[in-house]
Structures are given as C-alpha cells and as structure tokens.
Design an enzyme around this catalytic site. Sequence first.
Site, short mmCIF file in Angstrom:
data_model
loop_
_atom_site.label_atom_id
_atom_site.label_comp_id
_atom_site.label_asym_id
_atom_site.label_seq_id
_atom_site.Cartn_x
_atom_site.Cartn_y
_atom_site.Cartn_z
N TYR A 181 0.81 -1.22 0.00
CA TYR A 181 0.00 0.00 0.00
C TYR A 181 0.85 1.27 0.00
O TYR A 181 0.32 2.37 -0.20
CB TYR A 181 -0.96 0.04 1.21
CG TYR A 181 -1.87 -1.15 1.37
CD1 TYR A 181 -2.02 -2.09 0.36
CD2 TYR A 181 -2.59 -1.34 2.54
CE1 TYR A 181 -2.84 -3.20 0.52
CE2 TYR A 181 -3.42 -2.43 2.71
CZ TYR A 181 -3.53 -3.36 1.70
OH TYR A 181 -4.35 -4.45 1.88
N ASN A 221 -5.24 -14.56 1.81
CA ASN A 221 -5.59 -15.14 0.51
C ASN A 221 -5.20 -16.62 0.41
O ASN A 221 -4.99 -17.12 -0.69
CB ASN A 221 -4.96 -14.32 -0.62
CG ASN A 221 -5.46 -12.90 -0.62
OD1 ASN A 221 -6.66 -12.66 -0.70
ND2 ASN A 221 -4.56 -11.93 -0.48
N ASN A 266 -19.58 3.39 10.18
CA ASN A 266 -19.33 1.95 10.01
C ASN A 266 -19.16 1.22 11.34
O ASN A 266 -19.18 -0.01 11.39
CB ASN A 266 -18.11 1.72 9.10
CG ASN A 266 -18.40 2.10 7.65
OD1 ASN A 266 -19.55 2.34 7.28
ND2 ASN A 266 -17.36 2.13 6.82
N1 LIG Z 1 -5.16 -9.07 2.03
C1 LIG Z 1 -5.46 -8.59 0.85
O1 LIG Z 1 -5.08 -9.14 -0.20
C2 LIG Z 1 -6.29 -7.35 0.78
C3 LIG Z 1 -6.80 -6.93 -0.46
C4 LIG Z 1 -7.58 -5.78 -0.50
C5 LIG Z 1 -7.84 -5.07 0.66
N2 LIG Z 1 -7.31 -5.47 1.85
C6 LIG Z 1 -7.56 -4.72 3.11
O2 LIG Z 1 -8.96 -4.71 3.35
C7 LIG Z 1 -9.41 -3.36 3.49
C8 LIG Z 1 -10.86 -3.23 3.04
O3 LIG Z 1 -11.01 -3.65 1.70
P1 LIG Z 1 -11.25 -2.64 0.48
O4 LIG Z 1 -10.71 -1.31 0.84
O5 LIG Z 1 -10.70 -3.27 -0.72
O6 LIG Z 1 -12.83 -2.61 0.30
P2 LIG Z 1 -14.12 -2.32 1.23
O7 LIG Z 1 -13.71 -2.00 2.61
O8 LIG Z 1 -15.07 -3.42 0.98
O9 LIG Z 1 -14.75 -1.06 0.52
C9 LIG Z 1 -14.14 0.19 0.51
C10 LIG Z 1 -15.01 1.08 -0.38
O10 LIG Z 1 -16.29 1.25 0.20
C11 LIG Z 1 -16.57 2.64 0.38
N3 LIG Z 1 -17.27 2.81 1.66
C12 LIG Z 1 -16.79 2.58 2.90
N4 LIG Z 1 -17.73 2.84 3.83
C13 LIG Z 1 -18.82 3.26 3.17
C14 LIG Z 1 -20.10 3.69 3.58
N5 LIG Z 1 -20.43 3.74 4.86
N6 LIG Z 1 -21.00 4.05 2.63
C15 LIG Z 1 -20.67 4.01 1.32
N7 LIG Z 1 -19.46 3.61 0.86
C16 LIG Z 1 -18.54 3.24 1.78
C17 LIG Z 1 -15.22 3.34 0.36
O11 LIG Z 1 -15.33 4.64 -0.17
P3 LIG Z 1 -14.59 5.93 0.48
O12 LIG Z 1 -13.21 5.54 0.84
O13 LIG Z 1 -14.66 6.93 -0.63
O14 LIG Z 1 -15.43 6.32 1.66
C18 LIG Z 1 -14.41 2.45 -0.58
O15 LIG Z 1 -14.64 2.82 -1.93
C19 LIG Z 1 -8.40 -2.57 2.65
O16 LIG Z 1 -8.42 -1.20 2.92
C20 LIG Z 1 -7.12 -3.26 3.04
O17 LIG Z 1 -6.68 -2.80 4.31
C21 LIG Z 1 -6.55 -6.61 1.92
#
Ligand SMILES: NC(=O)c1ccc[n+]([C@@H]2O[C@H](COP(=O)([O-])OP(=O)(O)OC[C@H]3O[C@@H](n4cnc5c(N)ncnc54)[C@H](OP(=O)(O)O)[C@@H]3O)[C@@H](O)[C@H]2O)c1
Length: 297
Positions: free
Chosen positions: A67, A155, A255
């Site tokens: 990241y 994963n 959230n």
């Molecule tokens: N281990 C891995 O391979 C892996 C891969 C991907 C991610 N991750 C981790 O998992 C975390 C979460 O996954 P992610 O970021 O991919 O996806 P997520 O948490 O499912 O979704 C994030 C998205 O949802 C939006 N969002 C958040 N709260 C919201 C709400 N209350 N209302 C409307 N929209 C909302 C955010 O927009 P805004 O930011 O514009 O509010 C962002 O676009 C990552 O940040 C990372 O730390 C790990």
Amino acid sequence: MEVKLFGQKGVSSMNLTKQDRNQLADGHQMPKLGLGLYKVTDEAVMQKLLAGAYETGYRLFDTAQMYQNEAMIGRALQALPVQRDEFFITTKIAEANQGYDATLRSLEQSLKDLQLDYVDLLLVHWPLHQHFFETWRAFERAKAEGMVRSIGTSNYGQIHLEYLATKANELPVVNQVEVHPYLTQKPLQTFTNEHNIVTQAWAPLGRGGELSDPLVVSLAEKYQKSPAQIVIRWHLQNQTALIPKSSHVERVQANMDVFDFEITNDDMQALDDLNQFKRISQEPELVYERGAQYPHH
Ligand SMILES: NC(=O)c1ccc[n+]([C@@H]2O[C@H](COP(=O)([O-])OP(=O)(O)OC[C@H]3O[C@@H](n4cnc5c(N)ncnc54)[C@H](OP(=O)(O)O)[C@@H]3O)[C@@H](O)[C@H]2O)c1
C-alpha cells in the site's frame, strides 16, 4: 483452546460491542472490527482518519508493504496521544519480498517506517509457490524474536493452509481473505474455524459495489440503518472479523455504529444466499502459480 463456531442459528449476538476481540490461538487478542487503509495515500487524510477512527473506538489498523503508506501511518500514529499497547497494527509482506532473508529485511524496513518495535499481526499477503515454506520460516523467526506478536496468512485457501501445516512449526492464527455477500467463503470459514484460525474479511463491503444490492437496500430500510451498516453487522453476526475501509471520517464513524440492532436469522440467511462466488480481486490459485499478484509483475 476452545474452537468457536460461527453462524449458529438461534444464538443471540445482541451482546456484540465495539470493543469485542477475537481470542487468537497464540494467546493474543485481535479487535473484531478494524480499519482498512488500502489506497489511503494522502498524508492529511491519513492523519484525520486515524485520529477520527481512534476517537470512535477503532483500535486495529490494517496496512501492507504494497500500500506504500506505512511511513505515513507511522507519522499519524505518533501524532495520536496513545500508548503502543492501545492499538493493533497489521502489515503484510509483499510478493517481491517473500523468501527467508527478504522477508526479515523487509519487515525491518516496515517496522522502521511504522516507527514501531513490533507489529501485532504480520501476514503473508498472497500464497506463492516459490517461497512458500521459506517465507513462513522467516515469520516464525520474526515472532520468536519479538518483531511480531502474531503471524498469519492472507488469501490462503484450504489447500494452502493444509500444505503449510505439513512443515510449519506454528500455524497461522488469522487468515485474511476476500469475504462479502457475493463471496461468502463458507466452506473456507468452516475449515479455519475448525482449526482455530480467525477469518478476517477484506473488501467486506464488496468495495462499495454491494451496497446497492436490492436486498441490502431493503434491509437497510427495514432496520433503519445504512446498507454499509447492514453488511458490517452481517459479518459480525457470522463471527467474521473485518476491516472496512473509508477515506471519509464520517463513514468510518458510521461503520462502527452497528451495535444497537440485530439482524434476524431469516435475514442473515437471505444475505448468506446472495453468494455468487464472485471475486473482486485475483484468484489465489493463479497468484500462487504465477508468483505475483498481477501478470505484468
Ligand atoms: N489481504 C489482501 O489481499 C487485501 C486486499 C484488498 C484489501 N485489503 C484490506 O482490506 C481493506 C478493506 O477492503 P477494500 O478497501 O478493498 O474494500 P471495502 O472496505 O469493501 O470497501 C471500501 C469502499 O467502500 C466505500 N465505503 C466505505 N464505507 C462506506 C459507507 N459507509 N458508505 C458508502 N461507501 C462506503 C469506500 O469509499 P470511500 O473511501 O470513498 O469512503 C471504498 O470505496 C483494505 O483497505 C485493506 O486494508 C486486503
């Protein structure tokens, strides 16, 4: 150690609180609900986000070498008036840094960037066939030397975990995988529960895409909550830990406002039934074979 079951029908989860932690198999504890920080790369946003999240009650912050925001997080943590043991930091070893020596070297750099003596949880970001056991051997050493409190995977499918167990001295205590209503991963979660490995959901909101699903929207109306709060509560009632991400403090706060209602068993089942085996990201088996998350790497 007691193995926790999940998704038990008829078991009340009304007593969930924002301070709830998972007991990990190694004796440590991990907050059930944390903040994901993927794609947060603006320093001012990071400072505001961590301060707001901490005030709201978040204690777990999830990053990764990939990241490229560890140093920024380090600076933001320094600005908070908190003791080290009051927060829980997860980072992940990138594919390019796998292997015994490279893992340890890159972890030293991550600790330096985060301005920490240890991380609470270190994850192998993706399973790779090239460095599969060597990387894990480095994880066990890092834990023995106190550079990390807990070690886990990300994963990994059941087959990767079973393969790892053929040579590992210690098993992962957390497996962070893609879980959202369109990819519920029930069989994998059943397997990890049976082995006392906590499942932590990444992309728990389906990156925002599943918040407009008609069922999620109708349940939001029914419970007078937002679609995101419905999905977050669904994870918690399924006993899945999670790290939703938002760059907006108001959303980060909202959230966590999921502890004053309970989704009925029927509605939980309906959400479970949204499963479509639909991945947002890479198929772990391809990454394992290819040796990199993206084909061009
Ligand atoms: N281990 C891995 O391979 C892996 C891969 C991907 C991610 N991750 C981790 O998992 C975390 C979460 O996954 P992610 O970021 O991919 O996806 P997520 O948490 O499912 O979704 C994030 C998205 O949802 C939006 N969002 C958040 N709260 C919201 C709400 N209350 N209302 C409307 N929209 C909302 C955010 O927009 P805004 O930011 O514009 O509010 C962002 O676009 C990552 O940040 C990372 O730390 C790990």
